[in-house]
Scaffold this motif. Structure first.
Motif, mmCIF file in Angstrom:
data_model
loop_
_atom_site.group_PDB
_atom_site.id
_atom_site.type_symbol
_atom_site.label_atom_id
_atom_site.label_comp_id
_atom_site.label_asym_id
_atom_site.label_seq_id
_atom_site.Cartn_x
_atom_site.Cartn_y
_atom_site.Cartn_z
ATOM 1 N N ARG A 16 119.300 31.752 49.059
ATOM 2 C CA ARG A 16 118.195 32.337 48.284
ATOM 3 C C ARG A 16 117.963 31.537 47.003
ATOM 4 N N THR A 17 119.045 31.163 46.342
ATOM 5 C CA THR A 17 118.916 30.386 45.113
ATOM 6 C C THR A 17 118.333 29.007 45.400
ATOM 7 N N LEU A 18 118.806 28.366 46.475
ATOM 8 C CA LEU A 18 118.300 27.040 46.823
ATOM 9 C C LEU A 18 116.825 27.103 47.194
ATOM 10 N N ASP A 19 116.413 28.156 47.866
ATOM 11 C CA ASP A 19 114.991 28.308 48.208
ATOM 12 C C ASP A 19 114.140 28.378 46.942
ATOM 13 N N ALA A 20 114.666 29.052 45.912
ATOM 14 C CA ALA A 20 113.943 29.134 44.641
ATOM 15 C C ALA A 20 113.873 27.764 43.966
ATOM 16 N N VAL A 21 114.972 27.013 44.052
ATOM 17 C CA VAL A 21 114.988 25.657 43.491
ATOM 18 C C VAL A 21 113.987 24.785 44.248
ATOM 19 N N ARG A 22 113.970 24.886 45.562
ATOM 20 C CA ARG A 22 113.049 24.085 46.373
ATOM 21 C C ARG A 22 111.596 24.399 46.020
ATOM 22 N N ALA A 23 111.300 25.679 45.799
ATOM 23 C CA ALA A 23 109.941 26.076 45.427
ATOM 24 C C ALA A 23 109.567 25.498 44.064
ATOM 25 N N ALA A 24 110.532 25.473 43.139
ATOM 26 C CA ALA A 24 110.274 24.912 41.808
ATOM 27 C C ALA A 24 110.013 23.404 41.895
ATOM 28 N N VAL A 25 110.782 22.723 42.756
ATOM 29 C CA VAL A 25 110.568 21.289 42.950
ATOM 30 C C VAL A 25 109.158 21.041 43.494
ATOM 31 N N ALA A 26 108.752 21.826 44.478
ATOM 32 C CA ALA A 26 107.427 21.663 45.071
ATOM 33 C C ALA A 26 106.318 21.928 44.065
ATOM 34 N N ALA A 27 106.558 22.893 43.164
ATOM 35 C CA ALA A 27 105.535 23.258 42.177
ATOM 36 C C ALA A 27 105.604 22.408 40.914
ATOM 37 N N GLY A 28 106.676 21.618 40.798
ATOM 38 C CA GLY A 28 106.841 20.797 39.600
ATOM 39 C C GLY A 28 107.219 21.598 38.380
ATOM 40 N N THR A 29 107.851 22.748 38.574
ATOM 41 C CA THR A 29 108.287 23.596 37.456
ATOM 42 C C THR A 29 109.794 23.455 37.254
ATOM 43 N N LYS A 30 110.302 24.112 36.227
ATOM 44 C CA LYS A 30 111.722 23.992 35.892
ATOM 45 C C LYS A 30 112.599 24.591 36.979
ATOM 46 N N ARG A 31 113.652 23.860 37.323
ATOM 47 C CA ARG A 31 114.611 24.349 38.316
ATOM 48 C C ARG A 31 115.735 25.105 37.619
ATOM 49 N N THR A 32 116.192 26.172 38.218
ATOM 50 C CA THR A 32 117.308 26.950 37.679
ATOM 51 C C THR A 32 118.420 27.013 38.710
ATOM 52 N N PHE A 33 119.573 26.475 38.344
ATOM 53 C CA PHE A 33 120.721 26.472 39.240
ATOM 54 C C PHE A 33 121.692 27.576 38.830
ATOM 55 N N THR A 34 121.845 28.564 39.662
ATOM 56 C CA THR A 34 122.856 29.595 39.439
ATOM 57 C C THR A 34 124.198 29.037 39.901
ATOM 58 N N MET A 35 125.246 29.233 39.101
ATOM 59 C CA MET A 35 126.523 28.558 39.347
ATOM 60 C C MET A 35 127.361 29.275 40.403
ATOM 61 N N HIS A 36 126.834 29.365 41.603
ATOM 62 C CA HIS A 36 127.586 30.004 42.684
ATOM 63 C C HIS A 36 128.855 29.223 43.030
ATOM 64 N N TRP A 37 128.867 27.922 42.728
ATOM 65 C CA TRP A 37 130.023 27.100 43.079
ATOM 66 C C TRP A 37 131.261 27.464 42.269
ATOM 67 N N PRO A 84 115.589 12.898 40.591
ATOM 68 C CA PRO A 84 115.678 14.345 40.329
ATOM 69 C C PRO A 84 117.061 14.928 40.524
ATOM 70 N N GLY A 85 118.033 14.096 40.890
ATOM 71 C CA GLY A 85 119.336 14.625 41.256
ATOM 72 C C GLY A 85 119.322 15.073 42.707
ATOM 73 N N TYR A 86 120.489 15.286 43.243
ATOM 74 C CA TYR A 86 120.603 15.712 44.640
ATOM 75 C C TYR A 86 120.576 17.244 44.687
ATOM 76 N N TRP A 87 119.440 17.807 44.256
ATOM 77 C CA TRP A 87 119.332 19.251 44.096
ATOM 78 C C TRP A 87 119.534 19.989 45.414
ATOM 79 N N TRP A 88 119.153 19.350 46.527
ATOM 80 C CA TRP A 88 119.275 20.016 47.826
ATOM 81 C C TRP A 88 120.730 20.142 48.288
ATOM 82 N N LEU A 89 121.661 19.462 47.565
ATOM 83 C CA LEU A 89 123.086 19.568 47.871
ATOM 84 C C LEU A 89 123.820 20.475 46.885
ATOM 85 N N ALA A 90 123.074 21.147 46.020
ATOM 86 C CA ALA A 90 123.705 21.977 44.980
ATOM 87 C C ALA A 90 124.591 23.061 45.572
#
Length: 368
Positions: A16-37, A84-90
């Motif tokens: 769910r968090t990655l889907d939100a990050v992916r949507a932000a990347v597509a929209a060119g808006t700020k990405r927010t990474f929740t620290m699930h790791w 952009p960093g390897y956001w899809w591997l977060a």
């Protein structure tokens, strides 16, 4: 690592968090990474593999936060503008590594002086094509930093009897030769794997294992050895190397061959002389090498000095390096210097760069 499976509940939440990050990347808006790791559900899986120790320097992490590092950084790549960093591997557990604070964020010191930039968001390549989107093939990348989770990378790192991490005897790859870089040397430099705290700890452990190994097959002694070389023990790679060396020394010597023949001169390794100085030592005066040959270089109007010894090591700020480029980067703090052009030496009154000295003895091949 590829077979490591995240718990279903964690994976659902992370998706769910990655889907939100992916949507932000597509929209060119700020990405927010929740620290699930940082959650125990995943961190405990990683700790089961190698215990409570850093996967990079093998230091036991005691009474400190256990950091989960992204091998490929998630939000940016240092020195790669626009990446952009390897956001899809977060939230891909195969991209996670256990790291101590020093390896992940810096702070290691040598004789009281801060050294090593730490891994952080660094992810340099030694060759290949860098991935920039989730559709790109990661297998086309050739990382410079050794990956403790890659099946062959740990074999590139060795240790000498004094406890210093160094390159093993594994030949250089074509990518290393092309760039004039040694992956092990660069990893040691960036992560400060030879800082003033680690070296004596490794050296003492290697001496202990060597002494224990001399007692042979006594059960209680063997248990002590197993405790020190087991994968979850601190500095187990250095301990295992000391054990292997001692057992090799204990083997009976091979019988001499009946007929001695004139040894064939060792062939020059075209990959090696692009990376280190071993093949060039025979063209230098042995007495000068024994005393130490001074190397000088300038960067940003500042003079730097090093000493080349008979082993082919370049000593910078009290630390030995096997490759000119890493020695130059250790001296200057820059990740972009080519040590062959940086270092200069004087022979018979003539000052020249290491690149010029190399070209004199190993001329580049003529164009086809």
């Amino acid at each position: 690592m590829q077979a490591l499976t995240a718990p279903p509940a964690w994976a659902t939440k992370a998706k769910r968090t990655l889907d939100a990050v992916r949507a932000a990347v597509a929209a060119g808006t700020k990405r927010t990474f929740t620290m699930h790791w940082t959650e125990d559900a995943v961190r405990n899986l990683l700790l089961e593999l190698a215990g409570d120790k850093c996967w990079y320097c093998e230091t036991l992490i005691v009474r400190a936060d256990i950091t989960v590092d992204h091998y490929r950084p998630k939000s940016e790549v240092l020195d790669v503008p626009g990446h952009p960093g390897y956001w899809w591997l977060a939230y891909d557990v195969s991209n996670y590594r256990i790291a101590c604070r020093h390896c992940n964020s810096g702070g290691a010191r040598y004789n009281g002086v801060r050294e090593g930039r730490a891994k952080g968001s660094q992810f340099p390549l030694v060759g290949g094509t860098r991935a920039r989107t989730s559709a790109d093939d990661l297998d086309r990348e050739q990382p410079l930093l050794l990956d403790p989770a890659h099946h062959s990378d740990p074999d590139l790192l060795g240790f000498d009897s004094a406890g210093y991490a160094r390159r093993s005897n594994t030949p250089y790859s074509q990518a290393e030769a092309k760039r004039g870089l040694c992956r092990a040397d660069e990893t040691i430099r960036i992560l400060a794997l030879n800082d003033s705290h680690l070296v004596p700890l490794r050296s003492r452990l290697m001496r202990e294992v060597t002494v224990l190994a001399r007692y042979g097959d006594k059960t209680d002694i063997q248990q002590l050895i197993d405790d020190k070389v087991g994968p979850k023990a601190p500095y187990s790679s250095a301990a295992a190397m000391a054990l292997a060396l001692q057992r090799a020394c204990d083997r009976p010597a091979a019988a001499p061959t009946p007929a001695a023949t004139t040894p064939t001169p060792a062939a020059v390794d075209p990959a090696r002389f692009r990376v280190d100085l071993q093949d060039l030592l025979e063209h230098l005066d042995p007495d000068d090498l024994k005393a130490g040959i001074t190397l000088t270089g300038r960067h940003e109007k500042k003079a730097h000095q090093a000493v080349l010894n008979h082993e082919g090591h370049i000593k910078v700020l009290g630390r030995p390096w096997r490759t000119p480029t890493t020695a130059a980067r250790a001296a200057t703090g820059s990740n972009k210097i080519d040590g062959w052009d940086f270092w200069r030496l004087t022979i018979a009154g003539v000052e020249q760069t290491l690149a010029e000295f190399r070209a004199r003895h190993f001329p580049p091949p003529a164009p086809a």
